[in-house]
Write a protein that holds these residues in place. Structure first.
Motif, PDB file in Angstrom:
ATOM      1  N   ASN A 158      45.704  23.193  34.736  1.00 31.26           N
ATOM      2  CA  ASN A 158      47.096  23.410  35.129  1.00 31.26           C
ATOM      3  C   ASN A 158      47.527  24.881  35.108  1.00 31.26           C
ATOM      4  N   LEU A 159      46.580  25.798  34.914  1.00 34.46           N
ATOM      5  CA  LEU A 159      46.934  27.218  34.911  1.00 34.46           C
ATOM      6  C   LEU A 159      47.427  27.652  36.290  1.00 34.46           C
ATOM      7  N   ASP A 160      48.511  28.394  36.302  1.00 30.23           N
ATOM      8  CA  ASP A 160      49.018  28.956  37.541  1.00 30.23           C
ATOM      9  C   ASP A 160      48.047  30.013  38.065  1.00 30.23           C
ATOM     10  N   TYR A 161      47.860  30.070  39.368  1.00 33.78           N
ATOM     11  CA  TYR A 161      46.892  31.005  39.931  1.00 33.78           C
ATOM     12  C   TYR A 161      47.247  32.453  39.630  1.00 33.78           C
ATOM     13  N   HIS A 162      48.555  32.770  39.479  1.00 38.86           N
ATOM     14  CA  HIS A 162      48.944  34.138  39.127  1.00 38.86           C
ATOM     15  C   HIS A 162      48.346  34.541  37.773  1.00 38.86           C
ATOM     16  N   VAL A 163      48.345  33.585  36.828  1.00 38.50           N
ATOM     17  CA  VAL A 163      47.791  33.859  35.489  1.00 38.50           C
ATOM     18  C   VAL A 163      46.304  34.171  35.601  1.00 38.50           C
ATOM     19  N   ILE A 164      45.598  33.376  36.387  1.00 40.81           N
ATOM     20  CA  ILE A 164      44.158  33.581  36.533  1.00 40.81           C
ATOM     21  C   ILE A 164      43.869  34.938  37.157  1.00 40.81           C
ATOM     22  N   ILE A 165      44.596  35.293  38.196  1.00 40.29           N
ATOM     23  CA  ILE A 165      44.399  36.602  38.831  1.00 40.29           C
ATOM     24  C   ILE A 165      44.653  37.723  37.827  1.00 40.29           C
ATOM     25  N   ASN A 166      45.724  37.609  37.071  1.00 38.06           N
ATOM     26  CA  ASN A 166      46.043  38.660  36.091  1.00 38.06           C
ATOM     27  C   ASN A 166      44.961  38.760  35.020  1.00 38.06           C
ATOM     28  N   LYS A 167      44.417  37.628  34.597  1.00 35.73           N
ATOM     29  CA  LYS A 167      43.369  37.653  33.579  1.00 35.73           C
ATOM     30  C   LYS A 167      42.078  38.244  34.135  1.00 35.73           C
ATOM     31  N   PHE A 168      41.789  37.983  35.396  1.00 35.83           N
ATOM     32  CA  PHE A 168      40.646  38.645  36.024  1.00 35.83           C
ATOM     33  C   PHE A 168      40.827  40.163  35.974  1.00 35.83           C
ATOM     34  N   LYS A 169      42.003  40.626  36.334  1.00 35.40           N
ATOM     35  CA  LYS A 169      42.263  42.060  36.344  1.00 35.40           C
ATOM     36  C   LYS A 169      42.182  42.658  34.943  1.00 35.40           C
ATOM     37  N   GLU A 170      42.725  41.939  33.958  1.00 36.12           N
ATOM     38  CA  GLU A 170      42.671  42.414  32.568  1.00 36.12           C
ATOM     39  C   GLU A 170      41.229  42.531  32.072  1.00 36.12           C
ATOM     40  N   ASN A 171      40.337  41.713  32.640  1.00 39.04           N
ATOM     41  CA  ASN A 171      38.934  41.716  32.219  1.00 39.04           C
ATOM     42  C   ASN A 171      38.038  42.491  33.180  1.00 39.04           C
ATOM     43  N   ASN A 172      38.645  43.427  33.891  1.00 41.29           N
ATOM     44  CA  ASN A 172      37.891  44.428  34.673  1.00 41.29           C
ATOM     45  C   ASN A 172      37.169  43.865  35.895  1.00 41.29           C
ATOM     46  N   VAL A 173      37.651  42.745  36.428  1.00 44.45           N
ATOM     47  CA  VAL A 173      37.078  42.249  37.676  1.00 44.45           C
ATOM     48  C   VAL A 173      37.600  43.108  38.825  1.00 44.45           C
ATOM     49  N   THR A 174      36.686  43.673  39.592  1.00 47.05           N
ATOM     50  CA  THR A 174      37.059  44.496  40.742  1.00 47.05           C
ATOM     51  C   THR A 174      36.666  43.859  42.067  1.00 47.05           C
ATOM     52  N   ASP A 175      35.600  43.042  42.029  1.00 50.67           N
ATOM     53  CA  ASP A 175      35.076  42.415  43.247  1.00 50.67           C
ATOM     54  C   ASP A 175      34.878  40.927  42.989  1.00 50.67           C
ATOM     55  N   ILE A 176      35.157  40.132  44.020  1.00 50.02           N
ATOM     56  CA  ILE A 176      34.960  38.680  43.926  1.00 50.02           C
ATOM     57  C   ILE A 176      34.132  38.221  45.120  1.00 50.02           C
ATOM     58  N   VAL A 177      33.183  37.331  44.834  1.00 50.79           N
ATOM     59  CA  VAL A 177      32.357  36.725  45.881  1.00 50.79           C
ATOM     60  C   VAL A 177      32.525  35.211  45.773  1.00 50.79           C
ATOM     61  N   CYS A 178      32.834  34.570  46.900  1.00 53.12           N
ATOM     62  CA  CYS A 178      33.072  33.123  46.877  1.00 53.12           C
ATOM     63  C   CYS A 178      32.747  32.527  48.239  1.00 53.12           C
ATOM     64  N   GLY A 179      32.831  31.216  48.326  1.00 54.50           N
ATOM     65  CA  GLY A 179      32.619  30.522  49.589  1.00 54.50           C
ATOM     66  C   GLY A 179      33.888  30.487  50.420  1.00 54.50           C
ATOM     67  N   PRO A 180      33.780  30.078  51.689  1.00 50.30           N
ATOM     68  CA  PRO A 180      34.928  30.143  52.604  1.00 50.30           C
ATOM     69  C   PRO A 180      36.062  29.176  52.276  1.00 50.30           C
ATOM     70  N   ASP A 181      35.791  28.129  51.485  1.00 47.05           N
ATOM     71  CA  ASP A 181      36.814  27.123  51.172  1.00 47.05           C
ATOM     72  C   ASP A 181      37.267  27.193  49.721  1.00 47.05           C
ATOM     73  N   PHE A 182      37.010  28.313  49.056  1.00 49.37           N
ATOM     74  CA  PHE A 182      37.320  28.412  47.627  1.00 49.37           C
ATOM     75  C   PHE A 182      38.823  28.428  47.374  1.00 49.37           C
ATOM     76  N   LYS A 183      39.261  27.592  46.425  1.00 49.97           N
ATOM     77  CA  LYS A 183      40.651  27.575  45.960  1.00 49.97           C
ATOM     78  C   LYS A 183      40.643  27.404  44.451  1.00 49.97           C
ATOM     79  N   PHE A 184      41.740  27.801  43.805  1.00 51.04           N
ATOM     80  CA  PHE A 184      41.747  27.784  42.336  1.00 51.04           C
ATOM     81  C   PHE A 184      43.174  27.648  41.822  1.00 51.04           C
ATOM     82  N   GLY A 185      43.275  27.357  40.516  1.00 47.15           N
ATOM     83  CA  GLY A 185      44.580  27.241  39.880  1.00 47.15           C
ATOM     84  C   GLY A 185      45.211  25.872  40.091  1.00 47.15           C
ATOM     85  N   PHE A 186      46.392  25.695  39.507  1.00 45.08           N
ATOM     86  CA  PHE A 186      47.111  24.428  39.568  1.00 45.08           C
ATOM     87  C   PHE A 186      47.316  23.991  41.017  1.00 45.08           C
TER      88      PHE A 186
END
Length: 288
Positions: free
Chosen positions: A99-127
């Motif tokens: 149930n995590l909001d996608y904004h929270v996940i994005i912010n946590k990625f940034k806080e943990n030094n994620v600069t690049d993301i690789v995923c498939g064409p149908d990738f979705k995440f968060g609540f």
């Protein structure tokens, strides 16, 4: 490869900038090959960055945690180690994470030094899967891997789970990055099928077994009646190894890698190892 348990909230003890692979990764198959290649290409261009991946302990479908899965976490981590990942973040999924909001996940990625993301064409995440690739692109450099198909069907964990239930080892291994395998403990050469795994069709299979870093060769019987009335696993699957001289301790983990199918079991009469099975397995290894 360093492995961390993570909940998407805590700050990880990592200072490196990260190239992060995102997906379900219930299985690791050919459909992920380009995704991992894109990630490695990014690292080649940015050698100061590290390769990371998120791995869910249990699959999520339609917003629900699934009890059954195709692979144990540990076998998937072995594959990721051999693929050259620097970090794996293992998520023990619960309702809070779903149930995590996608904004929270994005912010946590940034806080943990994620600069690049690789995923498939149908990738979705968060609540409610409200997080999309377009939202990721506003915050990260995003590379998208193409979808791969076999016989006009997308290579996916759903397809591989179907093949597991059919016992089609040759087709499974053609699609996976490493052969189908699981880890169990053996007592007197009998073992339980690992709990919460989708089970192979009952039958006789040619296998390798890794015990304390040594490889042995043989075959295994997946018993037709290996669950009790309450669906609890029974210790009545059999492992027969040709070249093992010492009986392993019941506390010793054994990695069983499936190579080929000899036959399936549909009745009690055939629910045992036969001399013909042993001969077929011997011929298989002699031909290699």
């Amino acid at each position: 490869m360093k492995t961390y348990s993570w909940n998407f909230i805590d700050k990880l003890p990592i200072d490196d900038n990260l190239i992060l692979c995102l997906g379900s990764f219930e299985t690791l198959h050919l459909g992920h090959n380009q995704l991992f290649k894109l990630a490695k290409d990014l690292k080649t261009d940015n050698p100061d960055k590290k390769l990371a991946i998120i791995l869910f302990k249990s699959p999520i479908k339609s917003g629900k945690i699934q009890q059954k899965k195709a692979f144990q976490t540990k076998t998937r981590l072995i594959t990721l180690f051999e693929l050259g990942f620097d970090y794996a973040f293992v998520i023990d999924v619960n309702e809070q994470i779903i149930n995590l909001d996608y904004h929270v996940i994005i912010n946590k990625f940034k806080e943990n030094n994620v600069t690049d993301i690789v995923c498939g064409p149908d990738f979705k995440f968060g609540f409610n899967r409200q997080g999309t690739i377009e939202k990721l692109k506003k915050n990260f450099n995003v590379a998208i891997a193409d979808e791969r198909k076999v016989s006009k069907r997308k290579i996916s964990s759903t397809l591989i789970n179907e093949l597991i239930e059919e016992g089609n080892i040759s087709a499974i291994n053609e699609l996976l990055l490493q052969n189908y395998a699981f880890i169990s403990n053996i007592e007197n050469f009998e073992y339980k099928y690992p709990e919460n795994l989708n089970q192979l069709k009952s039958g006789i299979y040619i296998v390798n077994a890794i015990i304390a870093d040594y490889e042995y060769h043989g075959l295994t019987l997946i018993n037709k009646d290996n669950q009790d009335n309450n669906k609890k696993a029974l210790q009545n699957n059999i492992l027969y190894l040709f070249d093992l001289e010492v009986i392993p301790s019941k506390y010793q983990e054994i990695y069983i890698e499936f190579l080929a199918t000899i036959r399936y079991i549909s009745n009690s009469y055939d629910n045992n190892l036969k001399d013909s099975d042993l001969n077929i397995a011997k011929e298989y290894f002699l031909s290699k």
